[in-house]
Design a protein around this motif. Structure first.
Motif, PDB file in Angstrom:
ATOM      1  N   THR A 119       9.277 -21.953   0.849  1.00  0.00           N
ATOM      2  CA  THR A 119      10.304 -20.931   1.052  1.00  0.00           C
ATOM      3  C   THR A 119      11.207 -20.814  -0.174  1.00  0.00           C
ATOM      4  O   THR A 119      11.554 -19.704  -0.593  1.00  0.00           O
ATOM      5  N   ALA A 120      11.574 -21.947  -0.777  1.00  0.00           N
ATOM      6  CA  ALA A 120      12.391 -21.906  -1.994  1.00  0.00           C
ATOM      7  C   ALA A 120      11.622 -21.252  -3.143  1.00  0.00           C
ATOM      8  O   ALA A 120      12.202 -20.507  -3.944  1.00  0.00           O
ATOM      9  N   SER A 121      10.318 -21.504  -3.220  1.00  0.00           N
ATOM     10  CA  SER A 121       9.503 -20.883  -4.271  1.00  0.00           C
ATOM     11  C   SER A 121       9.433 -19.371  -4.105  1.00  0.00           C
ATOM     12  O   SER A 121       9.543 -18.627  -5.085  1.00  0.00           O
ATOM     13  N   VAL A 122       9.272 -18.916  -2.867  1.00  0.00           N
ATOM     14  CA  VAL A 122       9.232 -17.472  -2.606  1.00  0.00           C
ATOM     15  C   VAL A 122      10.588 -16.847  -2.927  1.00  0.00           C
ATOM     16  O   VAL A 122      10.660 -15.767  -3.509  1.00  0.00           O
ATOM     17  N   ALA A 123      11.669 -17.544  -2.577  1.00  0.00           N
ATOM     18  CA  ALA A 123      13.007 -17.026  -2.884  1.00  0.00           C
ATOM     19  C   ALA A 123      13.205 -16.899  -4.397  1.00  0.00           C
ATOM     20  O   ALA A 123      13.721 -15.890  -4.878  1.00  0.00           O
TER      21      ALA A 123
END
Length: 144
Positions: A119-123
């Motif tokens: 999720t942090a990577s997508v953000a």
């Protein structure tokens, strides 16, 4: 008056931004995260170290929608949706882990770290795409 001036960048920076732009222009990161969230909600509905079932399932559909928006060609809005909901997911689950009593250890498993990391990577990926309009131009204000 606002004038646009060119910014000199190294070849490595230009290539890195090109790779990020190319990846953020595809729906696959959002759809991959969607599959991960929906898959974990179906495989283990009540897992103590993961967010609640409804939260994982709902966020999975939101990321599928963001991927659909990017796939239709509206990269700017699709990346904005993915960034906003990624940060919301991270905020909700970070706050949840802070409200555990001090004597109860916060359960962290590789699966929960995988969800947070993805999720942090997508953000980060879609956030750069959404907020960096044109990496080759810099907007400066003319004060004269």
């Amino acid at each position: 008056m606002v004038e646009k001036t060119s910014v000199e960048t190294s070849v490595g920076e230009t290539k890195a931004l090109g790779v990020l732009h190319g990846l953020a222009s595809t729906p696959w990161p959002a759809i991959g995260l969607s599959g991960l969230l929906i898959g974990t909600s179906l495989l283990s509905p009540k897992h103590p170290s993961l967010p609640p079932f409804v939260q994982r399932f709902s966020f999975g559909f939101v990321f599928a929608g963001a991927g659909y928006i990017v796939n239709t060609g509206d990269v700017r809005n699709g990346s904005g949706v993915a960034t906003a909901w990624s940060l919301t997911y991270l905020l909700l689950n970070r706050m949840r882990s802070h409200f555990y009593p001090p004597e109860v250890p916060v359960p962290r498993t590789p699966l929960s770290l995988l969800l947070s990391g993805a999720t942090a990577s997508v953000a980060a990926l879609y956030g750069v795409e959404h907020f960096v309009i044109d990496p080759g131009l810099q907007v400066t204000a003319d004060v004269s």
